[in-house]
Scaffold this motif. Structure first.
Motif, short mmCIF file in Angstrom:
data_model
loop_
_atom_site.label_atom_id
_atom_site.label_comp_id
_atom_site.label_asym_id
_atom_site.label_seq_id
_atom_site.Cartn_x
_atom_site.Cartn_y
_atom_site.Cartn_z
N ILE A 60 53.15 27.52 50.49
CA ILE A 60 53.00 28.86 51.08
C ILE A 60 53.54 29.92 50.11
O ILE A 60 52.92 30.98 49.91
N GLY A 61 54.68 29.64 49.50
CA GLY A 61 55.24 30.58 48.52
C GLY A 61 54.32 30.79 47.34
O GLY A 61 54.19 31.91 46.82
N ALA A 62 53.63 29.70 46.92
CA ALA A 62 52.69 29.82 45.80
C ALA A 62 51.52 30.71 46.15
O ALA A 62 51.07 31.52 45.33
N GLU A 63 51.02 30.60 47.39
CA GLU A 63 49.91 31.44 47.81
C GLU A 63 50.32 32.91 47.85
O GLU A 63 49.57 33.80 47.43
N VAL A 238 35.91 35.23 50.42
CA VAL A 238 35.86 36.10 49.25
C VAL A 238 36.93 35.74 48.25
O VAL A 238 36.69 35.62 47.07
N SER A 239 38.13 35.54 48.66
CA SER A 239 39.31 35.18 47.86
C SER A 239 40.44 36.13 48.24
O SER A 239 40.29 37.36 48.22
N ALA A 240 41.56 35.53 48.62
CA ALA A 240 42.73 36.32 48.98
C ALA A 240 43.20 37.17 47.81
O ALA A 240 43.67 38.30 47.97
N ALA A 241 43.07 36.62 46.58
CA ALA A 241 43.53 37.34 45.40
C ALA A 241 42.72 38.62 45.19
O ALA A 241 43.28 39.67 44.85
N VAL A 242 41.41 38.56 45.41
CA VAL A 242 40.58 39.75 45.26
C VAL A 242 40.97 40.80 46.30
O VAL A 242 41.05 42.00 45.99
N PHE A 270 57.93 34.80 43.64
CA PHE A 270 56.85 33.97 44.17
C PHE A 270 55.86 33.54 43.09
O PHE A 270 55.22 32.49 43.22
N ALA A 271 55.72 34.35 42.02
CA ALA A 271 54.88 33.92 40.91
C ALA A 271 55.48 32.70 40.23
O ALA A 271 54.76 31.76 39.86
N ILE A 338 45.76 29.77 35.36
CA ILE A 338 46.28 28.79 36.31
C ILE A 338 45.74 29.06 37.71
O ILE A 338 45.44 28.13 38.47
N VAL A 339 45.61 30.33 38.08
CA VAL A 339 45.04 30.68 39.39
C VAL A 339 43.63 30.11 39.51
O VAL A 339 43.27 29.49 40.53
N ILE A 340 42.82 30.31 38.48
CA ILE A 340 41.44 29.83 38.50
C ILE A 340 41.40 28.30 38.56
O ILE A 340 40.67 27.71 39.35
N ALA A 341 42.20 27.65 37.70
CA ALA A 341 42.23 26.19 37.71
C ALA A 341 42.74 25.66 39.04
O ALA A 341 42.30 24.62 39.53
N GLY A 342 43.68 26.41 39.66
CA GLY A 342 44.23 25.98 40.94
C GLY A 342 43.19 25.89 42.03
O GLY A 342 43.27 25.02 42.92
#
Length: 408
Positions: A60-63, A238-242, A270-271, A338-342
């Motif tokens: 959860i922290g990673a997200e 869509v993606s939470a990051a976007v 958190f990062a 890393i985000v993309i690979a994740g």
């Protein structure tokens, strides 16, 4: 009660360890990202001391870490800045994509991983690390250099491209069909366009609505709004990051500055947890088999990033030394790779993709600051040697001697 105590002990140990690793990295003036990844490898699957109770909490922290990374990135730019950068520097963005995404895609296909993994690895090799590069520019005292706006323009275009690229990857790794993927992309583009329109026309109104003189209220409203929008975006595939990135763009002025100051410590916390989480899900024993491909890919894409920066700076009329500095500064990969690979690792697309991305990022996040510092001096020395070989110094002809004639 016992499991709760174990959770607190494990998570507290993780945070303490990250703090000590961060201090160690700061002392020797390099990015802590590789240390965070190594920590995850040490305490994850197949590591020295696998964690158990705190893994779900760390997830959860990673997200949240990914969401805050993209929010803070969005806060760096206004909608007008993004539009002007897109109009002025889109050729550099196209060159950047061509030179750096294609090697990743080609490597995945050569390894036999298939088209979905090729799209993912293309993103891993394409996107530079804005955080590492910004820190390196500050450490080297180059923030005011003429080539720095060119570097930032390339990074901004990459960040803009993420708003289109991430929904595509999300749809692909989820295994949805062409029709569903097209709908997802249309929703993402529509949301991005709507946010840019609102930010340009009504950005001040939105910022006044969010604004507060009380730091606590400002923090809660911005953080709550960001997580809410990120959740809605993820629900729409869509993606939470976007979603978080678009929230950052929509906020401007004093609100953006205040939110940036308040959220920076949370982002860093958190990062760091996110990088650990990625390492936790990578078996260290799986890295040696992909180390040679990762090293080869790192060497190739370090060269293509240098070429990208050189071309972009040349197009902007920067001197030769500034062109080499721009190219060397863009080499580092990090958080977004890393985000993309994740995304692919979570979906189970290709077992070797996570280890290769980890090794690749570890190599380039260490190499990036070195290329930023030494590319220009090494290029200058190489140029002087080449010129010396082309035009060797001609030896002076011996002066003609005047001999005294011998008598008749």
């Amino acid at each position: 009660m016992h499991s709760s105590a174990v959770l607190l002990i494990e998570f507290g140990s993780i945070i303490l360890g990250l703090g000590l690793l961060g201090r160690f990295a700061a002392r020797f003036q390099f990015s802590p990202i590789p240390l965070y990844l190594l920590a995850g490898l040490a305490f994850g699957e197949g590591g020295l001391l696998p964690l158990g109770a705190s893994e779900e909490f760390v997830a959860i922290g990673a997200e949240i870490g990914v969401i805050l990374l993209l929010l803070m990135l969005g806060l760096e730019y206004t909608a007008s800045d993004l539009v002007s950068n897109l109009k002025a520097h889109y050729p550099s963005g196209l060159v950047d994509f061509t030179l750096n995404a294609l090697p990743g895609a080609a490597a995945a296909l050569l390894l036999g991983w298939g088209p979905v993994a090729a799209v993912v690895l293309a993103g891993v090799t394409w996107i530079s690390s804005s955080g590492v590069i910004a820190k390196v520019l500050g450490d080297l005292g180059r923030v005011g250099n003429r080539e720095t706006p060119v570097i930032l323009s390339v990074l901004v275009l990459e960040d803009l491209a993420m708003a289109v690229y991430l929904p595509i990857v999300t749809a692909l790794v989820a295994g949805v069909g062409l029709a569903a993927g097209s709908v997802t992309l249309a929703v993402a583009l529509g949301a991005a366009g709507l946010v840019l329109f609102v930010a340009l026309r009504y950005g001040r109104v939105l910022s006044r609505f969010v604004s507060s003189d009380d730091p606590e209220k400002l923090l809660l409203v911005v953080l709550g709004l960001t997580i809410l929008v990120a959740g809605v975006a993820q629900q729409l595939q869509v993606s939470a990051a976007v979603g978080a990135f678009l929230v950052g763009i929509a906020l401007s002025g004093e609100v953006a500055e205040g939110a940036h100051t308040l959220l920076s410590p949370l982002r860093d916390l958190f990062a760091a947890v996110f990088f650990v989480f990625f390492g936790l899900h990578t078996d260290p024993a799986s890295i040696p088999p992909v180390l040679v491909p990762a090293l080869a890919l790192a060497v190739v894409t370090a060269g293509t990033k240098i070429a990208t920066g050189y071309w972009a700076a040349r197009r902007a009329g920067i001197s030769v030394k500034g062109r080499w500095r721009a190219g060397g500064a863009l080499v580092a990969r990090g958080e977004f790779s890393i985000v993309i690979a994740g995304l692919a690792v979570t979906a189970g697309i290709e077992p070797s993709l996570g280890p290769l991305a980890t090794a690749y990022v570890l190599i380039l996040v260490v190499l990036g600051p070195l290329t930023a510092r030494y590319t220009e001096p090494l290029a200058g020395r190489w140029t002087r040697l080449r010129e010396a070989r082309r035009h060797p110094v001609e030896e002076r002809a011996p002066e003609a001697r005047t001999e005294t004639p011998v008598g008749d």
